[in-house]
Design a protein around this motif. Structure first.
Motif, PDB file in Angstrom:
ATOM      1  N   ASP A  66       3.218   9.320 -10.179  1.00 42.23           N
ATOM      2  CA  ASP A  66       2.547   9.328 -11.158  1.00 42.23           C
ATOM      3  C   ASP A  66       1.810  10.877 -11.239  1.00 42.23           C
ATOM      4  OD1 ASP A  66       3.507   7.039 -11.917  1.00 42.23           O
ATOM      5  OD2 ASP A  66       1.575   5.985 -11.326  1.00 42.23           O
ATOM      6  N   LYS A  67       1.371  11.251 -10.253  1.00 41.83           N
ATOM      7  CA  LYS A  67       0.457  12.615 -10.213  1.00 41.83           C
ATOM      8  C   LYS A  67       1.418  13.622 -10.508  1.00 41.83           C
ATOM      9  CE  LYS A  67      -2.580  15.025  -7.034  1.00 41.83           C
ATOM     10  NZ  LYS A  67      -3.250  15.094  -5.837  1.00 41.83           N
ATOM     11  N   GLU A  68       2.537  13.543  -9.898  1.00 43.13           N
ATOM     12  CA  GLU A  68       3.571  14.704 -10.064  1.00 43.13           C
ATOM     13  C   GLU A  68       4.045  14.632 -11.522  1.00 43.13           C
ATOM     14  OE1 GLU A  68       6.909  14.180  -7.308  1.00 43.13           O
ATOM     15  OE2 GLU A  68       5.893  15.180  -5.666  1.00 43.13           O
ATOM     16  N   MET A  69       4.179  13.475 -11.918  1.00 45.41           N
ATOM     17  CA  MET A  69       4.533  13.416 -13.510  1.00 45.41           C
ATOM     18  C   MET A  69       3.635  13.930 -14.299  1.00 45.41           C
ATOM     19  SD  MET A  69       5.845  10.087 -15.751  1.00 45.41           S
ATOM     20  CE  MET A  69       7.413   9.976 -14.515  1.00 45.41           C
ATOM     21  N   ASN A  91       1.497  18.278 -17.768  1.00 46.90           N
ATOM     22  CA  ASN A  91       0.334  19.318 -17.915  1.00 46.90           C
ATOM     23  C   ASN A  91       0.913  20.594 -18.031  1.00 46.90           C
ATOM     24  OD1 ASN A  91      -1.703  17.180 -18.023  1.00 46.90           O
ATOM     25  ND2 ASN A  91      -2.021  17.337 -15.918  1.00 46.90           N
ATOM     26  N   ALA A  92       1.873  20.841 -17.284  1.00 53.44           N
ATOM     27  CA  ALA A  92       2.512  21.949 -17.115  1.00 53.44           C
ATOM     28  C   ALA A  92       3.409  22.314 -18.494  1.00 53.44           C
ATOM     29  CB  ALA A  92       3.289  22.354 -15.866  1.00 53.44           C
ATOM     30  N   GLN A  93       3.944  21.256 -18.869  1.00 52.28           N
ATOM     31  CA  GLN A  93       4.948  21.314 -19.981  1.00 52.28           C
ATOM     32  C   GLN A  93       3.861  21.478 -21.542  1.00 52.28           C
ATOM     33  OE1 GLN A  93       8.410  21.211 -20.207  1.00 52.28           O
ATOM     34  NE2 GLN A  93       7.951  21.812 -22.279  1.00 52.28           N
ATOM     35  N   GLN A  94       3.001  21.106 -21.169  1.00 54.79           N
ATOM     36  CA  GLN A  94       1.916  21.013 -22.301  1.00 54.79           C
ATOM     37  C   GLN A  94       1.288  22.448 -22.481  1.00 54.79           C
ATOM     38  OE1 GLN A  94       1.447  18.512 -24.640  1.00 54.79           O
ATOM     39  NE2 GLN A  94      -0.028  19.667 -25.654  1.00 54.79           N
ATOM     40  N   GLN A  95       0.845  23.076 -21.318  1.00 55.95           N
ATOM     41  CA  GLN A  95       0.360  24.280 -21.364  1.00 55.95           C
ATOM     42  C   GLN A  95       1.532  25.307 -21.768  1.00 55.95           C
ATOM     43  OE1 GLN A  95      -0.967  25.133 -17.228  1.00 55.95           O
ATOM     44  NE2 GLN A  95      -2.733  23.615 -17.436  1.00 55.95           N
ATOM     45  N   GLN A  96       2.869  25.055 -21.484  1.00 53.48           N
ATOM     46  CA  GLN A  96       3.756  26.003 -21.731  1.00 53.48           C
ATOM     47  C   GLN A  96       4.101  25.941 -23.465  1.00 53.48           C
ATOM     48  OE1 GLN A  96       7.249  25.394 -19.983  1.00 53.48           O
ATOM     49  NE2 GLN A  96       8.556  27.009 -20.620  1.00 53.48           N
ATOM     50  N   SER A 127       0.768  -1.044   0.190  1.00 50.19           N
ATOM     51  CA  SER A 127       0.033   0.075   0.003  1.00 50.19           C
ATOM     52  C   SER A 127       0.834   1.134  -0.017  1.00 50.19           C
ATOM     53  CB  SER A 127      -0.829  -0.002   1.348  1.00 50.19           C
ATOM     54  OG  SER A 127      -1.584   1.159   1.325  1.00 50.19           O
ATOM     55  N   LEU A 128       1.755   1.076   0.639  1.00 48.65           N
ATOM     56  CA  LEU A 128       2.737   2.315   0.815  1.00 48.65           C
ATOM     57  C   LEU A 128       3.487   2.641  -0.445  1.00 48.65           C
ATOM     58  CD1 LEU A 128       4.692   1.903   4.329  1.00 48.65           C
ATOM     59  CD2 LEU A 128       2.685   3.609   3.799  1.00 48.65           C
ATOM     60  N   SER A 129       3.963   1.447  -1.097  1.00 46.83           N
ATOM     61  CA  SER A 129       4.438   1.559  -2.415  1.00 46.83           C
ATOM     62  C   SER A 129       3.597   1.927  -3.430  1.00 46.83           C
ATOM     63  CB  SER A 129       5.154   0.248  -2.820  1.00 46.83           C
ATOM     64  OG  SER A 129       5.747   0.224  -4.127  1.00 46.83           O
ATOM     65  N   GLU A 130       2.362   1.315  -3.331  1.00 46.00           N
ATOM     66  CA  GLU A 130       1.374   1.815  -4.370  1.00 46.00           C
ATOM     67  C   GLU A 130       1.069   3.440  -4.352  1.00 46.00           C
ATOM     68  OE1 GLU A 130      -1.929  -0.367  -3.732  1.00 46.00           O
ATOM     69  OE2 GLU A 130      -1.204  -2.214  -5.098  1.00 46.00           O
ATOM     70  N   ASN A 131       0.942   4.061  -3.106  1.00 46.23           N
ATOM     71  CA  ASN A 131       0.745   5.367  -2.674  1.00 46.23           C
ATOM     72  C   ASN A 131       1.939   6.397  -3.236  1.00 46.23           C
ATOM     73  OD1 ASN A 131      -1.735   4.889  -1.553  1.00 46.23           O
ATOM     74  ND2 ASN A 131      -0.685   4.636   0.538  1.00 46.23           N
ATOM     75  N   ALA A 132       3.026   5.656  -3.034  1.00 48.89           N
ATOM     76  CA  ALA A 132       4.327   6.502  -3.397  1.00 48.89           C
ATOM     77  C   ALA A 132       4.136   6.454  -4.745  1.00 48.89           C
ATOM     78  CB  ALA A 132       5.563   5.868  -2.788  1.00 48.89           C
ATOM     79  N   ASN A 133       4.058   5.451  -5.687  1.00 48.95           N
ATOM     80  CA  ASN A 133       3.816   5.372  -7.148  1.00 48.95           C
ATOM     81  C   ASN A 133       2.672   6.295  -7.598  1.00 48.95           C
ATOM     82  OD1 ASN A 133       5.957   3.510  -7.399  1.00 48.95           O
ATOM     83  ND2 ASN A 133       4.539   1.664  -7.312  1.00 48.95           N
ATOM     84  N   ALA A 134       1.553   6.156  -6.851  1.00 48.42           N
ATOM     85  CA  ALA A 134       0.510   7.033  -7.315  1.00 48.42           C
ATOM     86  C   ALA A 134       0.967   8.495  -7.199  1.00 48.42           C
ATOM     87  CB  ALA A 134      -0.701   6.997  -6.248  1.00 48.42           C
ATOM     88  N   HIS A 135       1.627   9.018  -5.976  1.00 50.62           N
ATOM     89  CA  HIS A 135       2.182  10.241  -5.847  1.00 50.62           C
ATOM     90  C   HIS A 135       3.293  10.580  -6.960  1.00 50.62           C
ATOM     91  CE1 HIS A 135       2.931  13.982  -3.788  1.00 50.62           C
ATOM     92  NE2 HIS A 135       4.407  13.510  -3.903  1.00 50.62           N
TER      93      HIS A 135
END
Length: 201
Positions: free
Chosen positions: A102-105, A110-115, A92-100
């Motif tokens: 993935d969210k940051e990526m 999205n920021a790069q696409q907007q730029q 669960s901790l690993s999945e949460n870390a991966n999800a975090h």
């Protein structure tokens, strides 16, 4: 009195003791198993008559062997469950870390696409501005050329009118009323005063 005095007053009359005849262990390692089995059976069927407390045939020795095996299996299962619980927590901790991550990526993408979109929009606007400037420049050049051509045409037209009026004047008097309609229009277009002077000469 103190609690010590209270305990010293307890005797067999106040708290009578009875020795129950029960199956006995034949080794030095099953005392705990016997104790657990005694407690289990007593809770299921307490002694109602303390006079009849012969329980030597309460159960057979193979029941103790089975209980020992059940306890061993229960402890092993508890150990397995504990390991599974720890693994589940780590997963669960690993999945949460991966999800975090993935969210940051995703946020970075999205920021790069907007730029990139903003840069594309800026480039499009710059291209439009350059095209508009070029079009305006072409329009100005065309207007200048048109004006130049119109001026030349006007001069040419005036020369033709002068020639027309000159021809008319050679065959008529110097007054406007005596000119033909075509010459009269030319007279009005180029100015009758100059032709009057020329006619007078």
């Amino acid at each position: 009195g103190s609690s010590d005095d209270f305990y010293r007053k307890i005797d067999s009359k106040i708290l009578p003791a009875r020795q129950v005849k029960v199956p006995q262990q034949d080794n030095t390692c099953d005392c705990g198993v016997y104790l657990l089995h005694f407690a289990e059976l007593f809770s299921q069927n307490p002694f109602e008559d303390l006079k009849d407390i012969d329980r030597r045939k309460w159960f057979k020795k193979r029941v103790i062997r089975d209980k020992r095996e059940n306890i061993r299996q229960l402890l092993e299962q508890m150990q397995i469950d504990e390991k599974n619980t720890q693994l589940a927590k780590q997963l669960s901790l690993s999945e949460n870390a991966n999800a975090h991550e993935d969210k940051e990526m995703m946020m970075e993408n999205n920021a790069q696409q907007q730029q990139d979109n903003a840069m594309k929009s800026t480039n499009i606007i710059d291209d439009q501005n350059q095209n508009n400037h070029a079009n305006m420049q072409n329009m100005q050049n065309n207007t200048t050329n048109s004006n130049s051509g119109s001026g030349s045409d006007m001069l040419s037209s005036k020369e033709n009118l002068n020639n027309t009026v000159g021809v008319e004047l050679e065959h008529s008097s110097s007054t406007r009323s005596t000119l033909t309609p075509t010459a009269r229009a030319a007279w009005d277009a180029i100015g009758g005063i100059n032709h009057n002077k020329n006619a007078g000469n």
